[in-house]
Motif scaffolding. Sequence first.
Motif, PDB file in Angstrom:
ATOM      1  N   TRP A 282      19.301  41.840  49.003  1.00 45.50           N
ATOM      2  CA  TRP A 282      20.278  41.041  48.250  1.00 45.50           C
ATOM      3  C   TRP A 282      19.740  40.682  46.874  1.00 45.50           C
ATOM      4  CZ3 TRP A 282      20.148  35.912  46.453  1.00 45.50           C
ATOM      5  CH2 TRP A 282      21.369  35.410  45.998  1.00 45.50           C
ATOM      6  N   ARG A 285      20.102  43.300  44.232  1.00 44.52           N
ATOM      7  CA  ARG A 285      21.472  43.452  43.735  1.00 44.52           C
ATOM      8  C   ARG A 285      21.891  42.281  42.853  1.00 44.52           C
ATOM      9  NH1 ARG A 285      24.431  47.298  46.990  1.00 44.52           N
ATOM     10  NH2 ARG A 285      22.962  48.286  48.421  1.00 44.52           N
ATOM     11  N   GLY A 308      25.285  41.885  39.067  1.00 44.02           N
ATOM     12  CA  GLY A 308      24.800  42.718  40.153  1.00 44.02           C
ATOM     13  C   GLY A 308      25.656  42.657  41.396  1.00 44.02           C
ATOM     14  N   HIS A 309      26.492  41.627  41.482  1.00 44.19           N
ATOM     15  CA  HIS A 309      27.388  41.501  42.642  1.00 44.19           C
ATOM     16  C   HIS A 309      28.613  42.354  42.340  1.00 44.19           C
ATOM     17  CE1 HIS A 309      28.796  39.249  46.242  1.00 44.19           C
ATOM     18  NE2 HIS A 309      29.960  39.656  45.777  1.00 44.19           N
ATOM     19  N   THR A 310      28.579  43.608  42.775  1.00 45.88           N
ATOM     20  CA  THR A 310      29.560  44.587  42.304  1.00 45.88           C
ATOM     21  C   THR A 310      30.741  44.773  43.223  1.00 45.88           C
ATOM     22  OG1 THR A 310      28.269  46.328  43.380  1.00 45.88           O
ATOM     23  CG2 THR A 310      27.814  45.896  41.053  1.00 45.88           C
ATOM     24  N   CYS A 324      28.398  42.221  48.410  1.00 45.19           N
ATOM     25  CA  CYS A 324      27.788  43.344  47.702  1.00 45.19           C
ATOM     26  C   CYS A 324      26.835  44.120  48.605  1.00 45.19           C
ATOM     27  CB  CYS A 324      27.046  42.858  46.460  1.00 45.19           C
ATOM     28  SG  CYS A 324      25.560  41.876  46.806  1.00 45.19           S
TER      29      CYS A 324
END
Length: 336
Positions: A282, A285, A308-310, A324
Amino acid sequence: MWGPTHRLPLQVRHVADESTGSFVNRLAHCNGLELDAFLDRVGHGRQAVDPRFTEMYVNWAGLQHLAVLTGRQPQELQRALSGLADRYLLPEGDGTAQWEWSWEPPEGEAYVVRGCDLCAAQRLVDEPVWLLWPDRWRVCLRHHRWTDSSRSDAPARVRLDGLPAVVRAHRERLRLQRRFPEAGTALFADAFHVAVHWWTRMPLAARWALRAERAGLAPRDLRAAPLVIYPEAVALAQAMVRYERTVPCESRTRSLLLYEVESMAAAWGLDERFVMAPVLEWLTRHHRPPVPVRPPMVRDRGFVPPLGHTRVAASSGSLEQRSCLPWQLGAGSGEL
């Protein structure tokens, strides 16, 4: 074009968040009709399905027919039943009224979950009600009931009187998501999937096995997983929020988060060999570039997940769509 001209003599009140399939099934039974016979009045379709399994969708002409049968305006029905929203209407095709029971749930309305029987009884509903819900489960805080997307009647619902930690966790989750509407929703989804990773490797952890036993479920049953990991997932989500909101030094806050997770896992009696891997995944990301100075604390409602949380979906999306992290509940341990 052919279509019904009068409302049915007996009507039913919809239940909040009820699926279209559940509603039309109850309406048919109320008027002494089998579901197939009722749907002949709505339009053309291939096969009716038990509403516990999936949702029913219609095109615009089918919605108009359903509106006539219920004595309501189409827009009124759409406000009552989210499965009738414009974005879920079937293509018009040749203009004839159509209905369909889709086995592929549309984005944002992922699960058909059983409603609370006590809530339904208060509305004089005497048969099971099924809801469209973004999670695999639903908590009724009024009656302390846990229901889920399982089709099993053993048990059909779980009483939470003996599981106060789950009730507290649900209240904390709601509080977190009210305070941080976007980030709180996304970070709970991430925390839940970290906890899924833990449960997949440690389903017999003492606290989780005890909760499963009190719920009347087998510890290794996938159905038990969301319930038994709920308190830990919420606690982890709160730690993630603290991490995301205080970022003066990436390496320092990263270490603080890992220390907090390690401390919580030790207190929970979880095997430390399996705890850190999904948290580190996590963090990769949610990596942020270094900042020259400490940023101000972000206002609550303006706090959003990092770039980064895509995989952020709409707030009504399923947990899988909001997280994510790539794994899902039910994947084998080798796939995580």
